[in-house]
Design a protein around this motif. Structure first.
Motif, PDB file in Angstrom:
ATOM      1  N   ARG A   1      -6.256 -13.813   2.879  1.00  0.00           N
ATOM      2  CA  ARG A   1      -7.685 -13.510   3.053  1.00  0.00           C
ATOM      3  C   ARG A   1      -8.404 -14.635   3.799  1.00  0.00           C
ATOM      4  O   ARG A   1      -9.334 -14.384   4.555  1.00  0.00           O
ATOM      5  CB  ARG A   1      -8.325 -13.230   1.689  1.00  0.00           C
TER       6      ARG A   1
ATOM      7  N   ASP B   1      -4.459 -14.085  -1.590  1.00  0.00           N
ATOM      8  CA  ASP B   1      -5.473 -15.161  -1.576  1.00  0.00           C
ATOM      9  C   ASP B   1      -5.386 -15.942  -0.274  1.00  0.00           C
ATOM     10  O   ASP B   1      -6.390 -16.233   0.368  1.00  0.00           O
ATOM     11  CB  ASP B   1      -5.223 -16.153  -2.728  1.00  0.00           C
TER      12      ASP B   1
ATOM     13  N   MET C   1      -0.897 -10.996  -5.470  1.00  0.00           N
ATOM     14  CA  MET C   1      -2.263 -11.536  -5.489  1.00  0.00           C
ATOM     15  C   MET C   1      -2.318 -12.941  -4.887  1.00  0.00           C
ATOM     16  O   MET C   1      -3.240 -13.281  -4.140  1.00  0.00           O
ATOM     17  CB  MET C   1      -2.825 -11.558  -6.921  1.00  0.00           C
TER      18      MET C   1
ATOM     19  N   ARG D   1     -15.475 -10.701 -11.018  1.00  0.00           N
ATOM     20  CA  ARG D   1     -14.495 -10.965 -12.081  1.00  0.00           C
ATOM     21  C   ARG D   1     -14.289 -12.464 -12.278  1.00  0.00           C
ATOM     22  O   ARG D   1     -14.282 -12.968 -13.400  1.00  0.00           O
ATOM     23  CB  ARG D   1     -13.159 -10.299 -11.695  1.00  0.00           C
TER      24      ARG D   1
ATOM     25  N   LYS E   1       1.370 -10.660  -9.607  1.00  0.00           N
ATOM     26  CA  LYS E   1       0.826 -12.011  -9.394  1.00  0.00           C
ATOM     27  C   LYS E   1       1.307 -12.574  -8.051  1.00  0.00           C
ATOM     28  O   LYS E   1       0.567 -13.281  -7.367  1.00  0.00           O
ATOM     29  CB  LYS E   1       1.217 -12.930 -10.546  1.00  0.00           C
TER      30      LYS E   1
ATOM     31  N   GLY F   1      -3.883   1.666  -2.906  1.00  0.00           N
ATOM     32  CA  GLY F   1      -4.294   0.703  -1.880  1.00  0.00           C
ATOM     33  C   GLY F   1      -5.095  -0.386  -2.556  1.00  0.00           C
ATOM     34  O   GLY F   1      -4.569  -1.438  -2.914  1.00  0.00           O
ATOM     35  N   SER F   2      -6.361  -0.076  -2.819  1.00  0.00           N
ATOM     36  CA  SER F   2      -7.198  -1.033  -3.556  1.00  0.00           C
ATOM     37  C   SER F   2      -6.655  -1.233  -4.972  1.00  0.00           C
ATOM     38  O   SER F   2      -6.622  -2.335  -5.494  1.00  0.00           O
ATOM     39  CB  SER F   2      -8.638  -0.514  -3.635  1.00  0.00           C
TER      40      SER F   2
ATOM     41  N   THR G   1      -9.084 -18.395  -5.435  1.00  0.00           N
ATOM     42  CA  THR G   1      -9.276 -16.937  -5.511  1.00  0.00           C
ATOM     43  C   THR G   1     -10.739 -16.555  -5.253  1.00  0.00           C
ATOM     44  O   THR G   1     -11.040 -15.702  -4.430  1.00  0.00           O
ATOM     45  CB  THR G   1      -8.823 -16.414  -6.891  1.00  0.00           C
TER      46      THR G   1
ATOM     47  N   GLU H   1      -6.082  -6.255   3.614  1.00  0.00           N
ATOM     48  CA  GLU H   1      -5.951  -7.383   2.674  1.00  0.00           C
ATOM     49  C   GLU H   1      -7.123  -7.406   1.675  1.00  0.00           C
ATOM     50  O   GLU H   1      -7.593  -8.455   1.258  1.00  0.00           O
ATOM     51  CB  GLU H   1      -5.765  -8.706   3.436  1.00  0.00           C
ATOM     52  N   GLY H   2      -7.556  -6.188   1.323  1.00  0.00           N
ATOM     53  CA  GLY H   2      -8.624  -6.029   0.343  1.00  0.00           C
ATOM     54  C   GLY H   2      -9.949  -5.698   1.010  1.00  0.00           C
ATOM     55  O   GLY H   2     -10.448  -6.474   1.821  1.00  0.00           O
TER      56      GLY H   2
ATOM     57  N   THR I   1       0.820  -1.213   0.000  1.00  0.00           N
ATOM     58  CA  THR I   1       0.000   0.000   0.000  1.00  0.00           C
ATOM     59  C   THR I   1       0.857   1.266   0.000  1.00  0.00           C
ATOM     60  O   THR I   1       1.908   1.321   0.636  1.00  0.00           O
ATOM     61  CB  THR I   1      -0.915  -0.011   1.241  1.00  0.00           C
TER      62      THR I   1
ATOM     63  N   ARG J   1       1.296  -3.915 -15.389  1.00  0.00           N
ATOM     64  CA  ARG J   1       1.477  -4.339 -14.004  1.00  0.00           C
ATOM     65  C   ARG J   1       2.886  -4.863 -13.709  1.00  0.00           C
ATOM     66  O   ARG J   1       3.056  -5.990 -13.274  1.00  0.00           O
ATOM     67  CB  ARG J   1       0.463  -5.427 -13.657  1.00  0.00           C
TER      68      ARG J   1
HETATM   69  N1  COS Z   1      -3.458 -15.092  -8.213  1.00  0.00           N
HETATM   70  C1  COS Z   1      -2.608 -15.112  -9.266  1.00  0.00           C
HETATM   71  N2  COS Z   1      -2.692 -14.241 -10.315  1.00  0.00           N
HETATM   72  C2  COS Z   1      -3.676 -13.337 -10.264  1.00  0.00           C
HETATM   73  C3  COS Z   1      -4.591 -13.259  -9.209  1.00  0.00           C
HETATM   74  C4  COS Z   1      -4.467 -14.191  -8.149  1.00  0.00           C
HETATM   75  N3  COS Z   1      -5.308 -14.168  -7.111  1.00  0.00           N
HETATM   76  N4  COS Z   1      -5.449 -12.230  -9.453  1.00  0.00           N
HETATM   77  C5  COS Z   1      -5.090 -11.692 -10.616  1.00  0.00           C
HETATM   78  N5  COS Z   1      -4.013 -12.352 -11.106  1.00  0.00           N
HETATM   79  C6  COS Z   1      -3.356 -12.092 -12.379  1.00  0.00           C
HETATM   80  C7  COS Z   1      -4.379 -12.157 -13.503  1.00  0.00           C
HETATM   81  O1  COS Z   1      -4.539 -13.481 -13.983  1.00  0.00           O
HETATM   82  C8  COS Z   1      -3.771 -11.258 -14.553  1.00  0.00           C
HETATM   83  O2  COS Z   1      -2.768 -11.957 -15.228  1.00  0.00           O
HETATM   84  P1  COS Z   1      -2.505 -11.660 -16.819  1.00  0.00           P
HETATM   85  O3  COS Z   1      -2.107 -10.203 -16.893  1.00  0.00           O
HETATM   86  O4  COS Z   1      -1.408 -12.612 -17.169  1.00  0.00           O
HETATM   87  O5  COS Z   1      -3.817 -11.913 -17.483  1.00  0.00           O
HETATM   88  C9  COS Z   1      -3.089 -10.175 -13.707  1.00  0.00           C
HETATM   89  O6  COS Z   1      -2.865 -10.762 -12.415  1.00  0.00           O
HETATM   90  C10 COS Z   1      -3.943  -8.940 -13.570  1.00  0.00           C
HETATM   91  O7  COS Z   1      -5.221  -9.299 -13.060  1.00  0.00           O
HETATM   92  P2  COS Z   1      -6.469  -8.269 -13.120  1.00  0.00           P
HETATM   93  O8  COS Z   1      -6.702  -7.872 -14.535  1.00  0.00           O
HETATM   94  O9  COS Z   1      -7.611  -8.861 -12.382  1.00  0.00           O
HETATM   95  O10 COS Z   1      -5.871  -7.004 -12.347  1.00  0.00           O
HETATM   96  P3  COS Z   1      -6.573  -5.736 -11.815  1.00  0.00           P
HETATM   97  O11 COS Z   1      -5.618  -4.606 -11.790  1.00  0.00           O
HETATM   98  O12 COS Z   1      -7.881  -5.533 -12.496  1.00  0.00           O
HETATM   99  O13 COS Z   1      -6.833  -6.210 -10.292  1.00  0.00           O
HETATM  100  C11 COS Z   1      -7.819  -6.123  -8.143  1.00  0.00           C
HETATM  101  C12 COS Z   1      -7.764  -5.589  -9.557  1.00  0.00           C
HETATM  102  C13 COS Z   1      -8.906  -5.343  -7.495  1.00  0.00           C
HETATM  103  C14 COS Z   1      -8.200  -7.589  -8.154  1.00  0.00           C
HETATM  104  C15 COS Z   1      -6.464  -6.003  -7.423  1.00  0.00           C
HETATM  105  O14 COS Z   1      -5.899  -4.742  -7.664  1.00  0.00           O
HETATM  106  C16 COS Z   1      -6.597  -6.197  -5.913  1.00  0.00           C
HETATM  107  O15 COS Z   1      -6.710  -7.326  -5.413  1.00  0.00           O
HETATM  108  N6  COS Z   1      -6.572  -5.088  -5.174  1.00  0.00           N
HETATM  109  C17 COS Z   1      -6.631  -5.123  -3.714  1.00  0.00           C
HETATM  110  C18 COS Z   1      -5.267  -5.117  -3.172  1.00  0.00           C
HETATM  111  C19 COS Z   1      -5.301  -5.215  -1.691  1.00  0.00           C
HETATM  112  O16 COS Z   1      -5.742  -6.191  -1.129  1.00  0.00           O
HETATM  113  N7  COS Z   1      -4.826  -4.137  -1.057  1.00  0.00           N
HETATM  114  C20 COS Z   1      -4.812  -4.107   0.384  1.00  0.00           C
HETATM  115  C21 COS Z   1      -3.442  -3.803   0.845  1.00  0.00           C
HETATM  116  S1  COS Z   1      -2.384  -5.134   0.858  1.00  0.00           S
HETATM  117  S2  COS Z   1      -2.463  -5.669   2.772  1.00  0.00           S
END
Ligand code: COS
Length: 385
Positions: A242, A239, A235, A374, A232, A130-131, A312, A362-363, A125, A182
């Motif tokens: 969470r 997972d 993310m 999604r 990745k 953040g999000s 996920t 964590e989201g 963050t 990304r």
């Molecule tokens: N595990 C592995 N790979 C993942 C994944 C997961 N859970 N989620 C997404 N990915 C991969 C996707 O497959 C995609 O890969 P490709 O580019 O090869 O297709 C890539 O990552 C991008 O995914 P996506 O298009 O969904 O990305 P976005 O930017 O749209 O993601 C969200 C949006 C909201 C899902 C993301 O930004 C998120 O989780 N935000 C919250 C973060 C958070 O929790 N913040 C709190 C602070 S951390 S304590």
């Protein structure tokens, strides 16, 4: 392979005793002083709690996800500040290394993480990200066999005590369209300047701080996973985190249900214990039903993750439901306790404040909703819904 049942039962029993005999009596003091006493941290080290998610070969207990969630359900039954001391070592601070680290990185850091001698933190963050995790701005620019880090990380749990940080940074900030690709990367790093910690609504004793990187030089060998694949990594780590957070939140709900029932049996109004009043019963019954549902979701998702399924969708569904439910349960607990729930004496108002963060970190709940939608859309498009 599922965790040995006898070993699991013994561990859960140990954690339960630690919570009831050591943590619960210290809750008010921890809240007052904003610090978990070192003797309790040492006891957590003795129990191996810092290393529950670290493989045995690096000194951890290597619990499967189901057992980790059972432990978190117990640890949740006291002030969440205690869990937070080891929380980043168990989860977001260590799991990038466990899942994506090289053998050399694992050997260098994981034994210290497992013993609790090294505190691991997760720096994603930022003030403006953040999000929108992919929108972060911290730069990691390659300079020979180092990366040079510049940027500010915000609300980083345990950053004031951390020895290592899994840091998400941008390695190609000037590339056109970089945001869309990304290009995040991660690496074990130390910040260049001391952390600035924030006052917060609840969970006193757990700390969140800013971390400022100013030309911090990090060996290129510290990169976790491949450059450009940090998103990745983040993310995948989230997972797992969470599910763990869902279990902690549900542990708090279980504690609050006990508090509500015990109080309602004792407190009399209109000539009888309030437990005999149907409107009180309804609040307790709804809390129990939702908490049971959350527990079932947690354990089912955890078992599926242990079986190698992609969770996920289930992790986000579980976090959304379990953390929102803990908010409702805490609200009802204040209502059942009445005035006694609002004053500090019973600690109910403290839990009410403590649980609020579960729906944010964590989201947020809204991020979980986005991920759920999604994942469903993706499944439908690939004919797997
Ligand atoms: N595990 C592995 N790979 C993942 C994944 C997961 N859970 N989620 C997404 N990915 C991969 C996707 O497959 C995609 O890969 P490709 O580019 O090869 O297709 C890539 O990552 C991008 O995914 P996506 O298009 O969904 O990305 P976005 O930017 O749209 O993601 C969200 C949006 C909201 C899902 C993301 O930004 C998120 O989780 N935000 C919250 C973060 C958070 O929790 N913040 C709190 C602070 S951390 S304590």
């Amino acid at each position: 392979m599922p965790f040995d049942q006898e070993v699991r039962d013994a561990l859960i029993e140990q954690v339960r005793r630690f919570v009831t005999e050591i943590c619960v009596p210290a809750e008010a003091q921890v809240s007052e002083t904003d610090e978990v006493p070192q003797s309790i941290v040492d006891e957590m080290k003795n129990l191996g709690l810092f290393g529950i998610a670290v493989p045995e070969e690096y000194g951890g207990l290597q619990l499967d996800m189901e057992t980790e969630c059972l432990v978190a359900l117990e640890l949740g039954q006291t002030s969440p500040a205690f869990r937070s001391v080891a929380g980043t070592n168990i989860g977001i601070g260590s799991q990038a290394l466990v899942l994506f680290g090289t053998e050399e990185q694992k050997q260098r850091w994981l034994p210290g993480v497992a013993s609790g001698d090294l505190i691991a933190s997760f720096a994603l963050t930022e003030p403006e990200a953040g999000s929108d995790a992919a929108g972060l701005k911290t730069k990691a620019i390659r300079d020979g066999d180092h990366y040079v880090l510049n940027g500010t990380k915000r609300y980083i749990t345990n950053a004031n005590k951390a020895d290592i940080f899994t840091t998400m940074a941008r390695t190609n900030p000037d590339e056109p369209g970089a945001r869309a690709s990304r290009p995040l990367s991660s690496g074990g790093t130390r910040p260049a300047s001391p952390s600035v910690c924030r006052k917060k609504m609840g969970q006193q004793g757990a700390h969140i701080c800013d971390v400022i990187f100013e030309d911090a030089r990090v060996p290129a060998a510290n990169m976790i996973g491949k450059e450009g694949e940090g998103f990745k990594v983040a993310m995948s780590v989230l997972d797992k985190g969470r599910l763990h957070i869902s279990a902690v939140a549900t542990g708090v709900s279980k504690r609050l249900i006990r508090e509500m029932v015990n109080y309602a049996l004792e407190r009399k109004q209109f000539g009888k214990p309030i437990m005999e009043h149907q409107l009180i019963q309804a609040m307790i019954a709804d809390s129990q039903a939702e908490t049971y549902a959350a527990e079932c979701m947690i354990l089912d998702a955890a078992r599926r993750r242990d079986a190698g399924e992609d969770v996920t969708l289930l992790a986000s569904s579980t976090k959304l439901f379990a953390t929102e439910a803990s908010g409702r349960v805490a609200d009802r607990a204040v209502q059942v306790f009445g005035g006694a729930g609002y004053v500090a004496d019973y600690g109910i108002e403290r839990f009410y404040r403590d649980v609020r963060i579960f729906r944010l970190y964590e989201g947020t709940s809204q991020i979980q909703q986005i991920i759920i939608a999604r994942e469903l859309a993706r499944a439908a498009k690939s004919g797997k819904l």
